[in-house]
Design a protein around this motif. Structure first.
Motif, PDB file in Angstrom:
ATOM      1  N   SER A  39      -4.880   5.559   8.070  1.00 15.85           N
ATOM      2  CA  SER A  39      -4.393   5.192   9.402  1.00 15.85           C
ATOM      3  C   SER A  39      -5.242   4.074   9.990  1.00 15.85           C
ATOM      4  CB  SER A  39      -4.446   6.386  10.351  1.00 15.85           C
ATOM      5  OG  SER A  39      -3.811   7.497   9.797  1.00 15.85           O
ATOM      6  N   MET A  98       2.876  12.578  11.356  1.00 15.62           N
ATOM      7  CA  MET A  98       1.728  13.395  10.966  1.00 15.62           C
ATOM      8  C   MET A  98       0.423  12.718  11.372  1.00 15.62           C
ATOM      9  SD  MET A  98       2.411  16.322   9.643  1.00 15.62           S
ATOM     10  CE  MET A  98       1.130  16.939   8.540  1.00 15.62           C
ATOM     11  N   ARG A  99       0.396  11.403  11.209  1.00 16.33           N
ATOM     12  CA  ARG A  99      -0.825  10.697  11.592  1.00 16.33           C
ATOM     13  C   ARG A  99      -1.044  10.761  13.093  1.00 16.33           C
ATOM     14  NH1 ARG A  99      -1.112   5.353   7.789  1.00 16.33           N
ATOM     15  NH2 ARG A  99      -1.220   6.496   5.842  1.00 16.33           N
ATOM     16  N   GLU A 104       5.399  10.827   7.830  1.00 19.06           N
ATOM     17  CA  GLU A 104       3.976  10.535   7.676  1.00 19.06           C
ATOM     18  C   GLU A 104       3.440   9.861   8.941  1.00 19.06           C
ATOM     19  OE1 GLU A 104       1.718  11.390   5.688  1.00 19.06           O
ATOM     20  OE2 GLU A 104       0.107   9.985   6.189  1.00 19.06           O
ATOM     21  N   ARG A 118       3.282   6.942  -3.103  1.00 18.23           N
ATOM     22  CA  ARG A 118       4.522   7.656  -2.849  1.00 18.23           C
ATOM     23  C   ARG A 118       5.157   8.084  -4.155  1.00 18.23           C
ATOM     24  NH1 ARG A 118       5.227   4.160   1.329  1.00 18.23           N
ATOM     25  NH2 ARG A 118       6.400   2.712   0.075  1.00 18.23           N
ATOM     26  N   GLU A 173      -4.630   0.761   8.214  1.00 16.53           N
ATOM     27  CA  GLU A 173      -3.335   0.140   8.442  1.00 16.53           C
ATOM     28  C   GLU A 173      -3.133  -0.270   9.889  1.00 16.53           C
ATOM     29  OE1 GLU A 173      -0.276   2.571   6.676  1.00 16.53           O
ATOM     30  OE2 GLU A 173      -1.587   2.902   4.952  1.00 16.53           O
ATOM     31  N   ARG A 216      -6.305  10.596   4.968  1.00 16.08           N
ATOM     32  CA  ARG A 216      -5.160  10.206   5.793  1.00 16.08           C
ATOM     33  C   ARG A 216      -5.636   9.415   7.018  1.00 16.08           C
ATOM     34  NH1 ARG A 216      -1.420  14.960   6.847  1.00 16.08           N
ATOM     35  NH2 ARG A 216       0.336  13.983   5.798  1.00 16.08           N
ATOM     36  N   VAL A 218      -3.538   1.936  16.750  1.00 16.27           N
ATOM     37  CA  VAL A 218      -2.695   3.127  16.851  1.00 16.27           C
ATOM     38  C   VAL A 218      -3.502   4.360  16.492  1.00 16.27           C
ATOM     39  CG1 VAL A 218      -0.588   4.212  16.077  1.00 16.27           C
ATOM     40  CG2 VAL A 218      -0.686   1.749  16.269  1.00 16.27           C
ATOM     41  N   THR A 221       0.847  -1.185   0.000  1.00 15.03           N
ATOM     42  CA  THR A 221       0.000   0.000   0.000  1.00 15.03           C
ATOM     43  C   THR A 221       0.880   1.230   0.000  1.00 15.03           C
ATOM     44  OG1 THR A 221      -1.347  -1.215   1.497  1.00 15.03           O
ATOM     45  CG2 THR A 221      -1.942   1.088   1.136  1.00 15.03           C
ATOM     46  N   ILE A 265       4.907   9.060  17.679  1.00 15.58           N
ATOM     47  CA  ILE A 265       3.489   9.069  17.289  1.00 15.58           C
ATOM     48  C   ILE A 265       2.637   9.467  18.488  1.00 15.58           C
ATOM     49  CG2 ILE A 265       1.560   7.622  16.541  1.00 15.58           C
ATOM     50  CD1 ILE A 265       3.516   5.975  14.915  1.00 15.58           C
ATOM     51  N   ASP A 322       4.437   0.882   6.226  1.00 13.43           N
ATOM     52  CA  ASP A 322       4.639   1.205   4.812  1.00 13.43           C
ATOM     53  C   ASP A 322       4.847   2.694   4.580  1.00 13.43           C
ATOM     54  OD1 ASP A 322       4.469  -1.339   3.820  1.00 13.43           O
ATOM     55  OD2 ASP A 322       2.283  -1.298   3.692  1.00 13.43           O
ATOM     56  N   ARG A 323       4.814   3.470   5.657  1.00  9.29           N
ATOM     57  CA  ARG A 323       4.863   4.930   5.482  1.00  9.29           C
ATOM     58  C   ARG A 323       6.186   5.499   5.971  1.00  9.29           C
ATOM     59  NH1 ARG A 323       0.278   5.892   2.383  1.00  9.29           N
ATOM     60  NH2 ARG A 323      -1.084   4.174   2.893  1.00  9.29           N
ATOM     61  N   TYR A 345       3.138   2.633  11.368  1.00 15.37           N
ATOM     62  CA  TYR A 345       2.585   2.373  10.041  1.00 15.37           C
ATOM     63  C   TYR A 345       3.759   1.991   9.151  1.00 15.37           C
ATOM     64  CZ  TYR A 345      -1.260   4.972  12.139  1.00 15.37           C
ATOM     65  OH  TYR A 345      -2.253   5.399  12.967  1.00 15.37           O
ATOM     66  N   ILE A 386      11.118   4.815   4.994  1.00 13.90           N
ATOM     67  CA  ILE A 386       9.925   4.022   5.268  1.00 13.90           C
ATOM     68  C   ILE A 386      10.099   3.355   6.641  1.00 13.90           C
ATOM     69  CG2 ILE A 386       8.520   2.086   4.478  1.00 13.90           C
ATOM     70  CD1 ILE A 386       8.418   4.474   2.654  1.00 13.90           C
ATOM     71  N   VAL A 414       4.285  -0.786  17.175  1.00 11.62           N
ATOM     72  CA  VAL A 414       3.251  -0.557  16.186  1.00 11.62           C
ATOM     73  C   VAL A 414       3.460   0.804  15.553  1.00 11.62           C
ATOM     74  CG1 VAL A 414       0.830  -0.678  15.667  1.00 11.62           C
ATOM     75  CG2 VAL A 414       1.721  -1.953  17.573  1.00 11.62           C
TER      76      VAL A 414
END
Ligand SMILES: Nc1ncnc2c1ncn2[C@@H]1O[C@H](COP(=O)(O)OP(=O)(O)O)[C@@H](O)[C@H]1O
Ligand SMILES: [Mg+2]
Lengths: 339, 260, 288
Positions: free
Chosen positions: A211, B101-102, B98, A22, A214, A207, A218, A17, B165, B93-94, B91, B149, B89
């Motif tokens: 989140s 930011m989440r 990012e 990207r 995924e 976004r 969290v 994903t 985070i 793949d990010r 993300y 990543i 934990v």
């Protein structure tokens, strides 16, 4: 409850994903993407002018309409749930809109809003309950839910006309009785819908959806109201499905339960799967593919279904990211060749 | 020192098993509290209960003098109570940025309609979040890996990113579930420093671990639990001498030998 | 209203439906419990079982007690090809299996349309007539179905509890990694479980087709039944499949006798959805 995420199926597991997104963020690719979109829209707009064939025009209209259904399902998929009841919500929108037009003689625009609102209301009713479920349980519940909705269409004969359905549905407006006009109408609706979905997905809502898909745990601990978000998206998507159903009914001039069953929900899922589930372009490619391919195999309806089935198997076994993943792989291959 | 978090009689039963039983403790403003106990003692369950991930069978949790028992995690986050997870934990793949930011959702998100139309308010919020994230990454020296990543980074970085985070939510209390499990001695020291610096930001910390040494070098006060029950509470050096604690940790024979 | 005829009918229908449902659901739950595939093609295998019985019994007039197991066995053995070509790719991949096997379902269903056309056929009943038991009147062919299912279930139970392979299969269902560590050859176990699962499904499909009708599309109902039963009992739980099958069989028998098939479907779907929401792991399953 949220601690059970370990074993559930999540759409996010399906492929790399974001790898695609990207790349799309690179400035160069941005230009390419915009050009491609422009070309696609221009092609769609010129489509009725390049030939005289009413059949091809009808195909175009059907593609445009199914883009609405497929991209709206894509929204739900991006929150991590695959709904197998989407065609049921199409049906709710279709029947309510048609009944408002034919029984209460309401104007089409009002009826269309009514149909969408009815689908949204149903989604709002069941969403908060079913969206707590994860993975396979959500699939199974929506699968059965879709069947129940279809059974209501079949059994509630006084309203829906039962298995025979309702015939003689008028064009939305007299002007739209002309096929070219309806084509542009459908195209405009599809573009609006895609634009709306794209806006959602690229905004902070998107976004937050990513989140939640995924890692819901969290996301929640960062303050994202996961359930509320999923319900909101589910309601919006089901309303759009209702719009799809209503427009389809008024285009075909009839409505019956056989358009809103398992197979139709499955078709919408397949459009997303074949095109690619990680990007909005996926369901659009899927819609084109799944509406056009049958026509290439006209007269061989069964064979075409068999081929569909085999494609699904192959895609799921070898290429869970769909056609988009294929193009990404090819690009990577080309890039590595060049370097 | 005023009390920030107050836990009273907290209990959670899993099909007959009391994972946490009648546990009470409180955390003062800007304190670092350690929650320690052997594996399976119920530490993660306590974090889950306090952070709203799991609903308690009995007991009460008060945060900033408000009863928040059983409140959903996102509402607690909004009130300033945030936690990290034992298994890293992030993300995966990010990018690191990012991810952060989440975490900054609360600063970032301007409301559904505002975000769709990208109103000036939405722009301001985005700028605020970007500034917050940049500052956090700078502060924890992650700027150089901001575009990496997350899933491809070493485990220690991912653990730190988990803390980032959580910090991005601008908490007043942060619960860290085993932040150094599986880290090397060097990485452990780094995380210890990080936690101390987190406190310097005015954030109250509850840190969970089973490693006595790590906890005692870090915390103002510790609560020791075993089998879901409280064994001892107090300053690290007092608690460490408590025979009940030694017994729970090192076994009966060792405790008996020491007592002689 | 509650005449002996109706009571007898409700009981015998309930038992024979239960028998068929348990067989179908056992196959489904075995595939899920051991290989973690959600077999959306389950109905298609039931349909193939129907056609096999149609040829062996209806066309070539083999003796019924031979035709029934042989038909199921032929389907199961031939399906091993599909195990190699298709199923193998989806083991332990729950999500991909759902969509991929939906594809297989479509492929099998429409291949059958090409081969056998869409019209409905019927498999002649093995027995006509009724059996009188006290005041009750029982249909003989339904009793036959019950008998066959009981034999099959007994054989299945003996296989699972008394044979080395059965025990290995259950170990694999509990935990693949531990089973592998204990030296169980999971590849063999998977193939065996597949064979057993398809055998039972095809067997049930034959009986189902004989009672109702045979067509390429007959699999839809067995598929939904498999879902409902397995969710009722708990996904992957073998006793759960048995319990769920009996509950659904009798619920349907009672409701459809007194209120009609539509009500019966609404109620059973509704109950299952409610159960999924409040107790997704089913009556006898384990919460995750
Ligand atoms: N979701 C759950 N269901 C059943 N038992 C659980 C669950 N979560 C934790 N437990 C049990 O509660 C006890 C405490 O677990 P946990 O809080 O994870 O301990 P720790 O974090 O101290 O190692 C263990 O015995 C564990 O098996
Ligand atoms: Mg723990």
């Amino acid at each position: 409850m949220t601690d059970t995420t370990s074993e559930t199926v999540r759409v996010g597991e399906l492929g790399p994903t974001g790898a695609f997104e990207r790349k799309a963020q690179d400035a160069g690719n941005h230009r390419v993407r915009n050009l491609l979109i422009l070309a696609f829209v221009a092609f769609a707009a010129l489509w009725p002018l390049v030939h005289e064939n009413t059949f091809l025009l009808t195909m175009g209209t059907l593609v445009a309409l199914s883009v609405i259904g497929a991209t709206s399902l894509h929204l739900i998929i991006r929150t991590g749930h695959i709904s197998f009841a989407h065609a049921g919500f199409m049906g709710v929108g279709a029947y309510v809109c048609v009944l408002l037009v034919m029984k209460l003689q309401l104007p089409f625009a009002v009826s269309l809003a009514g149909g969408a609102a009815a689908a949204a209301a149903l989604a709002l009713l069941i969403g908060p309950v079913v969206l707590r479920l994860t993975g396979k349980y959500f699939v199974l519940v929506t699968f059965l839910l879709g069947e129940i909705i279809r059974m209501v269409f079949v059994e509630w004969t006084s309203m829906t006309g039962g298995s025979n359905g309702i015939f003689g549905i008028p064009a939305p407006y007299p002007a739209l009785a002309e096929p070219h006009a309806f084509y542009y109408f459908a195209l405009a609706a599809a573009l609006l819908c895609v634009g709306f979905c794209a806006r959602i997905l690229t905004s902070e809502v998107g976004r937050a959806m990513d989140s939640v898909r995924e890692s819901e745990r969290v996301a929640q601990c960062s303050g994202i109201p996961a359930l509320q978000l999923k319900v909101t998206i589910f309601v919006i998507a089901c309303a759009l499905a209702g719009v799809h159903g209503a427009l389809l009914a008024h285009f075909l001039h009839y409505v019956d339960p056989s358009s809103f069953g398992m197979v139709d929900s499955l078709n919408l899922v397949v459009m997303n799967v074949i095109g690619g589930m990680n990007h909005l372009i996926g369901p659009i490619i899927g819609s084109v593919f799944l509406t056009i391919l049958p026509e290439l195999l006209r007269g061989y309806v069964e064979l075409q279904r068999v081929i569909f089935g085999i494609i699904l198997i192959v895609v799921m076994a070898a290429l869970p990211g769909g056609i988009l993943e294929l193009t990404a792989r090819v690009r990577r291959l080309l890039a590595s060749r060049r370097s | 020192m005023s009390t920030l978090l107050q836990v009273e009689g907290l209990t959670r039963v899993y099909g007959g098993l009391r994972a946490v039983g009648d546990l009470s403790f409180s955390v003062g403003q800007n304190e670092i509290l350690g929650l320690i106990g052997p594996n399976g003692a119920g530490k993660t369950t306590v974090v889950n209960l306090v952070s709203g991930v799991v609903k308690p069978s009995a007991g009460r949790v008060a945060f900033k003098n408000e009863d928040v028992t059983g409140m959903a995690p996102h509402l607690l986050a909004r009130r300033g109570l945030v936690r990290t997870f034992q298994a890293t934990v992030v993300y995966g793949d990010r990018t690191v940025r990012e991810n952060a930011m989440r975490g900054a959702y609360l600063t970032l998100y301007p409301g559904f309609v505002a975000t769709l139309f990208d109103t000036p308010a939405a722009k301001r919020k985005r700028e605020a979040a970007e500034a917050l994230v940049s500052e956090l990454l700078d502060w924890l020296e992650l700027t150089s890996v901001a575009d990496t990543i997350a899933g491809s980074m070493p485990y220690g970085y991912q653990k730190t990113l988990g803390i980032v985070i959580a910090l991005a939510a601008r908490p007043s209390l942060i619960l860290l579930d085993e932040p150094v499990a599986g880290l090397s001695a060097h990485e452990t020291d780094q995380v210890r420093d990080t936690i101390k610096r987190v406190r310097e930001r005015g954030i109250t910390v509850v840190v969970i671990d089973h490693n006595m040494r790590f906890i005692s070098g870090l915390c103002d006060r510790v609560v020791v639990i075993a089998h879901g029950q409280e064994l001892a509470q107090g300053a690290p050096r007092d608690v460490l001498r408590d025979p009940k604690v030694i017994e729970a940790y090192l076994g009966k024979s060792y405790a008996a030998a020491r007592a002689e | 209203m509650l005449s002996p005829i109706i009571i007898g009918q409700v009981i015998v229908n309930g038992l024979s439906l239960s028998a068929i449902y348990v067989l179908i659901a056992l196959g489904f739950t075995l595939l899920f419990g051991i290989m973690r595939v959600v077999n959306f093609a389950h109905g298609a295998f039931a349909m193939l079982g129907g056609y096999a019985l149609y040829y062996l019994y209806g066309k070539y007039a083999l003796p019924y007690p031979l035709a029934v197991p042989l038909a199921a066995l032929i389907v199961a053995v031939l399906s091993l090809v599909l195990e190699t070509l298709v199923f193998r790719w989806f083991y332990q991949k729950m999500f991909q299996s759902m969509i991929g096997l939906l594809g297989l379902n479509m492929a099998l269903m429409f291949s059958s349309v090409i081969v056998w056309d869409v019209y409905e056929r019927s498999i002649p009943p093995a027995f006509s007539g009724v059996l009188r038991l006290g005041g009750l009147i029982l249909a003989a062919d339904r009793l036959m179905v019950i008998g066959i299912a009981i034999i099959a279930l007994l054989a299945f139970w003996l296989f699972m509890t008394k044979t080395r392979y059965g025990v290995a299969m259950r170990a694999t269902a509990d935990d693949v990694e531990i089973a592998e560590a204990q030296g169980i050859d999971t590849r063999t176990i998977y193939r065996l479980a597949f064979l057993v699962a398809i055998f039972m499904t095809a067997l049930a499909g034959g009986l189902y087709a004989q009672i109702y009708a045979l067509s390429p599309f007959m699999g839809e109902r067995p598929l939904i039944v498999a879902f409902v039963v397995v969710i009722l009992g708990g996904m992957g739980s073998i006793p759960g499949a048995a319990l769920g099958g009996v509950i659904l069989g009798f619920t349907e028998s009672i409701l459809s006798t007194f209120y009609g098939a539509a009500v019966s479907s609404f109620v059973s779907f509704g109950v299952v959805i409610a159960l999924l929401i409040f107790r997704p792991w089913g009556l006898l399953g384990k919460p995750e």
